[in-house]
Design a protein around this motif. Structure first.
Motif, PDB file in Angstrom:
ATOM      1  N   ARG A   1       0.833  -1.197   0.000  1.00  0.00           N
ATOM      2  CA  ARG A   1       0.000   0.000   0.000  1.00  0.00           C
ATOM      3  C   ARG A   1       0.878   1.261   0.000  1.00  0.00           C
ATOM      4  O   ARG A   1       0.667   2.169  -0.796  1.00  0.00           O
ATOM      5  CB  ARG A   1      -0.881  -0.033   1.241  1.00  0.00           C
ATOM      6  N   ILE A   2       1.898   1.259   0.881  1.00  0.00           N
ATOM      7  CA  ILE A   2       2.767   2.435   1.001  1.00  0.00           C
ATOM      8  C   ILE A   2       3.543   2.670  -0.298  1.00  0.00           C
ATOM      9  O   ILE A   2       3.579   3.778  -0.835  1.00  0.00           O
ATOM     10  CB  ILE A   2       3.763   2.253   2.172  1.00  0.00           C
ATOM     11  N   SER A   3       4.132   1.583  -0.826  1.00  0.00           N
ATOM     12  CA  SER A   3       4.955   1.741  -2.030  1.00  0.00           C
ATOM     13  C   SER A   3       4.129   2.243  -3.208  1.00  0.00           C
ATOM     14  O   SER A   3       4.547   3.140  -3.934  1.00  0.00           O
ATOM     15  CB  SER A   3       5.619   0.414  -2.389  1.00  0.00           C
ATOM     16  N   LEU A   4       2.940   1.652  -3.392  1.00  0.00           N
ATOM     17  CA  LEU A   4       2.091   2.083  -4.502  1.00  0.00           C
ATOM     18  C   LEU A   4       1.643   3.523  -4.314  1.00  0.00           C
ATOM     19  O   LEU A   4       1.633   4.319  -5.258  1.00  0.00           O
ATOM     20  CB  LEU A   4       0.871   1.172  -4.632  1.00  0.00           C
ATOM     21  N   LEU A   5       1.302   3.859  -3.060  1.00  0.00           N
ATOM     22  CA  LEU A   5       0.838   5.211  -2.775  1.00  0.00           C
ATOM     23  C   LEU A   5       1.936   6.221  -3.102  1.00  0.00           C
ATOM     24  O   LEU A   5       1.701   7.219  -3.796  1.00  0.00           O
ATOM     25  CB  LEU A   5       0.440   5.315  -1.308  1.00  0.00           C
ATOM     26  N   ILE A   6       3.149   5.926  -2.610  1.00  0.00           N
ATOM     27  CA  ILE A   6       4.268   6.823  -2.888  1.00  0.00           C
ATOM     28  C   ILE A   6       4.504   6.904  -4.397  1.00  0.00           C
ATOM     29  O   ILE A   6       4.670   7.980  -4.961  1.00  0.00           O
ATOM     30  CB  ILE A   6       5.540   6.348  -2.159  1.00  0.00           C
ATOM     31  N   GLY A   7       4.469   5.733  -5.054  1.00  0.00           N
ATOM     32  CA  GLY A   7       4.679   5.703  -6.504  1.00  0.00           C
ATOM     33  C   GLY A   7       3.668   6.564  -7.233  1.00  0.00           C
ATOM     34  O   GLY A   7       4.028   7.439  -8.018  1.00  0.00           O
ATOM     35  N   PHE A   8       2.383   6.372  -6.944  1.00  0.00           N
ATOM     36  CA  PHE A   8       1.333   7.100  -7.661  1.00  0.00           C
ATOM     37  C   PHE A   8       1.389   8.605  -7.382  1.00  0.00           C
ATOM     38  O   PHE A   8       1.366   9.423  -8.288  1.00  0.00           O
ATOM     39  CB  PHE A   8      -0.061   6.577  -7.285  1.00  0.00           C
TER      40      PHE A   8
ATOM     41  N   SER B   1       5.609   5.727 -16.301  1.00  0.00           N
ATOM     42  CA  SER B   1       5.859   4.423 -15.686  1.00  0.00           C
ATOM     43  C   SER B   1       7.300   4.336 -15.191  1.00  0.00           C
ATOM     44  O   SER B   1       7.577   3.761 -14.143  1.00  0.00           O
ATOM     45  CB  SER B   1       5.548   3.302 -16.676  1.00  0.00           C
ATOM     46  N   VAL B   2       8.228   4.933 -15.932  1.00  0.00           N
ATOM     47  CA  VAL B   2       9.623   4.963 -15.494  1.00  0.00           C
ATOM     48  C   VAL B   2       9.741   5.792 -14.215  1.00  0.00           C
ATOM     49  O   VAL B   2      10.402   5.395 -13.252  1.00  0.00           O
ATOM     50  CB  VAL B   2      10.534   5.551 -16.595  1.00  0.00           C
ATOM     51  N   VAL B   3       9.059   6.948 -14.212  1.00  0.00           N
ATOM     52  CA  VAL B   3       9.098   7.818 -13.032  1.00  0.00           C
ATOM     53  C   VAL B   3       8.586   7.063 -11.813  1.00  0.00           C
ATOM     54  O   VAL B   3       9.151   7.136 -10.721  1.00  0.00           O
ATOM     55  CB  VAL B   3       8.266   9.093 -13.265  1.00  0.00           C
ATOM     56  N   MET B   4       7.512   6.289 -12.017  1.00  0.00           N
ATOM     57  CA  MET B   4       6.915   5.564 -10.895  1.00  0.00           C
ATOM     58  C   MET B   4       7.888   4.530 -10.352  1.00  0.00           C
ATOM     59  O   MET B   4       8.064   4.410  -9.132  1.00  0.00           O
ATOM     60  CB  MET B   4       5.628   4.896 -11.346  1.00  0.00           C
ATOM     61  N   ALA B   5       8.529   3.782 -11.223  1.00  0.00           N
ATOM     62  CA  ALA B   5       9.503   2.781 -10.781  1.00  0.00           C
ATOM     63  C   ALA B   5      10.626   3.452  -9.996  1.00  0.00           C
ATOM     64  O   ALA B   5      11.021   2.985  -8.915  1.00  0.00           O
ATOM     65  CB  ALA B   5      10.064   2.037 -11.993  1.00  0.00           C
ATOM     66  N   VAL B   6      11.119   4.557 -10.527  1.00  0.00           N
ATOM     67  CA  VAL B   6      12.215   5.254  -9.853  1.00  0.00           C
ATOM     68  C   VAL B   6      11.747   5.808  -8.503  1.00  0.00           C
ATOM     69  O   VAL B   6      12.492   5.772  -7.517  1.00  0.00           O
ATOM     70  CB  VAL B   6      12.762   6.389 -10.754  1.00  0.00           C
ATOM     71  N   ALA B   7      10.483   6.288  -8.430  1.00  0.00           N
ATOM     72  CA  ALA B   7       9.965   6.839  -7.175  1.00  0.00           C
ATOM     73  C   ALA B   7       9.956   5.774  -6.085  1.00  0.00           C
ATOM     74  O   ALA B   7      10.352   6.012  -4.944  1.00  0.00           O
ATOM     75  CB  ALA B   7       8.566   7.404  -7.387  1.00  0.00           C
ATOM     76  N   ILE B   8       9.515   4.542  -6.451  1.00  0.00           N
ATOM     77  CA  ILE B   8       9.488   3.448  -5.472  1.00  0.00           C
ATOM     78  C   ILE B   8      10.914   3.135  -5.011  1.00  0.00           C
ATOM     79  O   ILE B   8      11.175   2.953  -3.815  1.00  0.00           O
ATOM     80  CB  ILE B   8       8.809   2.194  -6.079  1.00  0.00           C
ATOM     81  N   LEU B   9      11.840   3.110  -5.963  1.00  0.00           N
ATOM     82  CA  LEU B   9      13.240   2.830  -5.620  1.00  0.00           C
ATOM     83  C   LEU B   9      13.828   3.912  -4.718  1.00  0.00           C
ATOM     84  O   LEU B   9      14.558   3.604  -3.770  1.00  0.00           O
ATOM     85  CB  LEU B   9      14.079   2.727  -6.898  1.00  0.00           C
ATOM     86  N   LEU B  10      13.499   5.174  -5.033  1.00  0.00           N
ATOM     87  CA  LEU B  10      14.051   6.276  -4.238  1.00  0.00           C
ATOM     88  C   LEU B  10      13.593   6.171  -2.787  1.00  0.00           C
ATOM     89  O   LEU B  10      14.383   6.362  -1.864  1.00  0.00           O
ATOM     90  CB  LEU B  10      13.616   7.628  -4.831  1.00  0.00           C
ATOM     91  N   GLU B  11      12.308   5.837  -2.613  1.00  0.00           N
ATOM     92  CA  GLU B  11      11.803   5.724  -1.238  1.00  0.00           C
ATOM     93  C   GLU B  11      12.515   4.587  -0.514  1.00  0.00           C
ATOM     94  O   GLU B  11      12.888   4.712   0.659  1.00  0.00           O
ATOM     95  CB  GLU B  11      10.292   5.498  -1.238  1.00  0.00           C
ATOM     96  N   SER B  12      12.736   3.453  -1.215  1.00  0.00           N
ATOM     97  CA  SER B  12      13.425   2.324  -0.605  1.00  0.00           C
ATOM     98  C   SER B  12      14.834   2.711  -0.210  1.00  0.00           C
ATOM     99  O   SER B  12      15.309   2.353   0.872  1.00  0.00           O
ATOM    100  CB  SER B  12      13.477   1.145  -1.568  1.00  0.00           C
ATOM    101  N   ALA B  13      15.496   3.452  -1.095  1.00  0.00           N
ATOM    102  CA  ALA B  13      16.873   3.854  -0.807  1.00  0.00           C
ATOM    103  C   ALA B  13      16.912   4.761   0.422  1.00  0.00           C
ATOM    104  O   ALA B  13      17.763   4.601   1.296  1.00  0.00           O
ATOM    105  CB  ALA B  13      17.457   4.570  -2.018  1.00  0.00           C
ATOM    106  N   LEU B  14      15.952   5.689   0.489  1.00  0.00           N
ATOM    107  CA  LEU B  14      15.865   6.558   1.670  1.00  0.00           C
ATOM    108  C   LEU B  14      15.661   5.737   2.934  1.00  0.00           C
ATOM    109  O   LEU B  14      16.319   5.959   3.954  1.00  0.00           O
ATOM    110  CB  LEU B  14      14.689   7.524   1.524  1.00  0.00           C
TER     111      LEU B  14
END
Lengths: 277, 333
Positions: free
Chosen positions: A75-82, A200-213
């Motif tokens: 839920r969190i990852s998708l929310l952040i991504g969207f 879609s690329v932005v969304m993938a990168v957004a999920i990755l950025l949050e994980s890295a943080l």
């Protein structure tokens, strides 16, 4: 309709949609699968997956259920991504369309601003924003959106620059229709397909950025995100590696799904590949 | 050349395109090096007038500046100098168009219709924006115009890709005429269509012109097309008008050697003659970046003399709206 058919014909798009749908169901049904707080103490810490039938994916160093965190983390990852993607796309389209449509001085000023953002490494800027504004889930999401818009702006600008001189835009100019009409109703709908694909690329990168943080323990520790779980596993990486590996796999699959959907969209929306034109 | 009936007047219209300097050239220029900057003169010192209800044909080879001229008249492209006035009021002011009373039909009907909008919207959006029709009255308005250009009113909800080239050009004509223009600029409206479709569109155009009393600037590279639709013809060569005259007279007895050459270059199939004759014009259109000295046509002209190589002939007005720019014209018939 034609675009939908083309989309469904592509196997990559189908697989991607299935993966993304599974993650979506997981996120939406989280409260139903695991009604109790996923961050609450559930049992003995660091139980391996399969060791205890109550915890199919084991427990983390604090004795919390990993399966519950994975499901709630979707839920969190998708929310952040969207949300982050929406922010990036809105800013990017606004700046790119004005820049590409008007050209000249407007273009020069807006593109210098964009380049200023682009020359800073994404992640570094993100760290600064989070350090300054704090690391709640809202600020993290907004910060990710703010660091992700420049490529969207450049792409939109390029589309606008080729479209604004087309005859159908000139015809509307001859009819005395205003700039707002030209930008929003004539040019933007034609400029949108590549931007949607890029989102879609932005969304993938957004999920990755949050994980890295989260891995650096700079994300919001009060939400069960996948990145946080990876961060928790860092201290026990050599012995209980599954704590980091399981959420890592979840991130991998989600991003694979998003990328495949993006590729499918590209095949469906790209006019040179679409048939019947 | 201007008279009381004139609705559109172009005076000394010039359009120059300056090449953009590269960064290297700019630095060199700033350091004091001579930077070559050759402007392209697409249209030079063109004056003409169109009378109310008249169709003026504008003919010339590709690259002679006729489309640039059309775009300046329509207010799409600002002129470098000179002016265009409609009923005495300038068409452009400070780089922006001031009137919607001039409308355009473009050459390529595949580029001139927005692929993502239904054709009904395309036709009605301008008139709605200018209060010619209300939003509530739009469906009837669209149906009326579709019927007028020979399309089924039921197709208003379709997208452009569902139409053929000829049908799309009908839509484009409906869009332009629905604005109730005083002047219609047609920029090679049939050049991209099949020959069999060209005739249909030309006939539609003639019908509508009659019914609506249109005034037109009709641009074409094809003298035989223009002869059918135009009252007067202006021949353009390398950015300048070289001859103006009534369509029938220009077709029967052109006086400028270039007009003669254009006519002779059209393949003619004479059933009574034993041979099929046509003569291509010798040589190529010179680059507008480096126009020849004197008369621009002299390198290709069979009648050129030393005078033509030295001095450019002025466009001299004759009677009945005719004009000619030649030192050695063909004798009048």
């Amino acid at each position: 309709m034609r675009a939908l058919k083309a989309y469904l014909r592509s196997p990559a798009a189908l697989i991607g949609s299935v993966i993304l749908l599974a993650v979506l169901v997981m996120g939406l049904g989280a409260a139903w699968f695991y009604p109790s707080d996923p961050l609450g103490l559930a049992g003995r810490p660091l139980q391996w997956p399969g060791q205890n039938p109550r915890f199919p994916l084991g427990t983390d160093p604090s004795g919390r259920d990993i399966a519950a965190q994975i499901v709630h983390g979707a839920r969190i990852s998708l929310l952040i991504g969207f949300v982050a993607t929406s922010i990036a796309v809105v800013i990017g389209i606004a700046i790119g369309s004005l820049s590409g449509f008007y050209g000249g001085l407007v273009d020069t000023v807006l593109m210098r601003v964009t380049e200023a953002f682009q020359t800073l490494p994404n992640f570094l800027l993100l760290l600064v924003l989070v350090a300054v504004f704090g690391s709640t889930i809202q600020t993290v999401t907004i910060a990710i959106g703010i660091v992700s818009w420049p490529p969207v702006a450049r792409l939109t600008r390029a589309e606008f620059m080729t479209l604004r001189t087309r005859d159908f835009v000139q015809a509307c100019r001859v009819q005395g229709l205003g700039d707002a009409h030209l930008i929003l109703r004539e040019v933007l709908p034609n400029a949108l397909p590549p931007v949607i694909v890029y989102a879609s690329v932005v969304m993938a990168v957004a999920i990755l950025l949050e994980s890295a943080l989260a891995f650096l323990q700079l994300s919001d520790p009060n939400v069960p995100s996948w990145g946080n779980l990876i961060g928790l596993g860092r201290n026990v990486l050599r012995t209980e590696w599954y704590v980091s590996a399981i959420p890592g796999l979840a991130i991998l699959l989600t991003i694979l799904g998003v990328s495949l959907v993006g590729q499918g969209l590209n095949d469906a929306l790209n006019p040179r590949l679409a048939s019947g034109r | 050349m201007t008279g009381p009936d004139d609705i559109l007047v172009a005076e000394a219209l010039t359009r120059r395109f300056d090449p953009r300097l590269t960064i290297g050239d700019r630095i060199a220029g700033a350091l004091g090096a001579p930077v070559e900057r050759r402007p392209l003169r697409a249209v030079t010192d063109v004056s003409f007038a169109i009378r109310r209800g008249e169709t003026l044909g504008l003919v010339g080879e590709s690259g002679c500046g006729k489309s640039t001229l059309g775009r300046m008249v329509a207010g799409i492209l600002p002129q470098t100098s000179g002016r265009v006035t409609l009923d005495g009021k300038p068409v452009m002011a400070r780089g922006r168009k001031t009137t919607t009373r001039i409308q355009t039909v473009f050459q390529d009907p595949f580029a001139s219709l927005n692929p993502r909008r239904r054709i009904g919207e395309t036709i009605a959006e301008g008139p709605i924006a200018h209060g010619i029709v209300t939003r509530a009255g739009a469906p009837a308005f669209i149906a009326e115009w579709l019927a007028r250009v020979g399309l089924d009113p039921a197709v208003a909800q379709r997208f452009p890709h569902q139409f053929s080239g000829g049908q799309r050009q009908r839509v484009a004509i409906a869009r332009a005429l629905a604005m109730r223009p005083d002047l219609l600029v047609c920029d090679e409206p049939v050049a991209s269509l099949d020959v069999s479709i060209q005739a249909q569109i030309l006939n539609l155009f003639l019908e509508l012109r009659q019914a609506l009393g249109l005034t037109c600037l009709f641009i074409s590279h094809d003298l035989s097309v223009v002869r059918h639709v135009a009252d007067r013809v202006a021949i353009m060569y390398l950015g300048r008008i070289v001859e103006v005259g009534p369509a029938a007279r220009i077709h029967a007895a052109p006086r400028h050697p270039y007009a003669r050459a254009l006519l002779d270059s059209v393949p003619k199939l004479r059933l009574d003659a034993t041979s099929v004759t046509f003569r291509p014009i010798a040589g190529e259109l010179p680059s507008p970046l480096a126009p020849p000295a004197g008369c621009a046509f002299h390198p290709r002209c069979p009648r050129a003399s030393d005078l033509c190589r030295r001095e450019r002939p002025d466009l001299v007005a004759g009677e009945d709206g005719a004009a000619l720019a030649c030192h050695h014209p063909e004798p009048a018939a």
